[in-house]
Enzyme design. Sequence first.
Site, PDB file in Angstrom:
ATOM      1  N   LYS A 185       3.122  10.178   8.210  1.00  0.00           N
ATOM      2  CA  LYS A 185       2.671   9.601   9.491  1.00  0.00           C
ATOM      3  C   LYS A 185       3.482  10.142  10.681  1.00  0.00           C
ATOM      4  CE  LYS A 185       0.086   5.833   7.691  1.00  0.00           C
ATOM      5  NZ  LYS A 185      -1.010   5.036   8.062  1.00  0.00           N
ATOM      6  N   TYR A 240       0.845  -1.197   0.000  1.00  0.00           N
ATOM      7  CA  TYR A 240       0.000   0.000   0.000  1.00  0.00           C
ATOM      8  C   TYR A 240       0.873   1.238   0.000  1.00  0.00           C
ATOM      9  CZ  TYR A 240      -3.634   3.327   1.272  1.00  0.00           C
ATOM     10  OH  TYR A 240      -4.512   4.387   1.262  1.00  0.00           O
ATOM     11  N   ASP A 297       9.281   3.743   0.234  1.00  0.00           N
ATOM     12  CA  ASP A 297       8.125   4.367   0.864  1.00  0.00           C
ATOM     13  C   ASP A 297       8.273   4.126   2.361  1.00  0.00           C
ATOM     14  OD1 ASP A 297       5.762   4.977   2.059  1.00  0.00           O
ATOM     15  OD2 ASP A 297       4.479   3.891   0.648  1.00  0.00           O
TER      16      ASP A 297
END
Length: 459
Positions: free
Chosen positions: A283, A153, A255
């Site tokens: 995040k 993801y 990522d």
Amino acid sequence: MYDALTREIAAYEKRTPESAAAHKRAEKRIPLGVASNYRHYEPYPIFVKDGKGSKIHDIDGNEYIDHNLCFGALMAGHCHPAVVKAVETKLHEGTTFGMPHVQEWELAEEICARYPVEMVRFGSSGTEVTMHACRIARAATGRDKIIKFEGAYHGLHDTALVSVKPKEGEYGDENAPNSIPGGGGVPKSAVDNVAVASFNNLKSVENRFKQFPGQIAAIIMEPILMNVGLCLPEPGFLEGLRKLCDANGALLIFDEVKTGAKLAWGGASDYFGVKPDMICLAKSIGGGLPLGAFGASSKTMGLISDHKVFHGGTYNTNRVAMAAGLATFREVLTRENYAHVGKLSKKLTEGYRTIVSKVGLKAYVASAGVNGALMLYPREIKNYRDWTKIDVDLWRHYWFAMVNRGVLAQPYWWYEQWTISVQHSDADIERHLAVFEEVAPGLAKAQAERGMVTAAAGH
Ligand SMILES: Cc1ncc(COP(=O)(O)O)c(C=O)c1O
């Protein structure tokens, strides 16, 4: 559903009638009654009231030790004093100007000191920064195709929303998986430009480079596959990808939206000793505020300076998120705090392992940095397809049983993992383990009675 799970869900419903009512009301105006599909689950999600430190309260007045921590965005924990102070100050000085300010350079310096990048641009989410990283890689190479891993993801843009959770009938060969759109609205042209490979399978990546010579701009990947619980790269896998990228003139994009802060002081490249060409962060670098960043060498980021790649955003570097980011790097993600959470992570992981083996549960506990998960499999998973072979009801039994006893052991969904914040204490971990010790025998019993049920996980 089996009896013990039905009982836990009934207990959940008994504890949370206000959440049920709030959800019912929200469903009329908001699809699924939630603001992100990930927040929706059956019978209905817990509605939160507030949070402080390592704990949150729901609107029914229940308290939870929080290891969801906003899907891993809060290694700072709730209301970290340094973040609150920094944000409060900025709230009174103006929140956003759409003009440059000196915090931008300060935060860029913090990031370049920690991660192997020379220049940085900022955004507000993980989706945004992985999208820009893919575009820059395409511009840098003059190629359109991106390799991503099945089950990974990277957010919600068209390139990322391919083969996130393909169904079994759609898989194709594991050495050359099919590219499957992750829902309606993803254009076929976008899907065609994403070549999918299998995690921990270098041959599948090599195949893609052979199949599309001179057409692959980049590999985008999470150094640890975190959309399947927690799946570590096998020794040599990351190094092999580095070599394949170099041999084929493609960029390696890490990522690090999750790993950047939550794995180690210097993120995954520090932890694994493999240097990517680009890094995406979001995040936990924002201490709870929306903040993302992407970085690379001066040469690659120079594509923006040379006006060859366009990047912008009204809310980029708004003062509040930047203040939170600076406070987070300087006062939360410190070497001392990594030592503190490292100890807690070891304690939680070892505690789980002891209990798993004591009750005879066929499971293992995966852990890296402050991330961890109870993996309900007899053997370690290597990729997305292995991950699908989980007994979903057994996992739900675990999650609801923990929640009913005041521990939000991780976000809902068996593809997620727990996070430990710098504000968690030994007492929190001991309480978490005590609850798991109470719950685990029931899980082992259910598993023994059901056998290894592995139907249609995550689909
Ligand atoms: C690895 C990874 N990349 C990208 C994203 C997208 O980030 P955001 O939800 O901030 O858009 C996520 C979100 O969970 C993620 O885990």
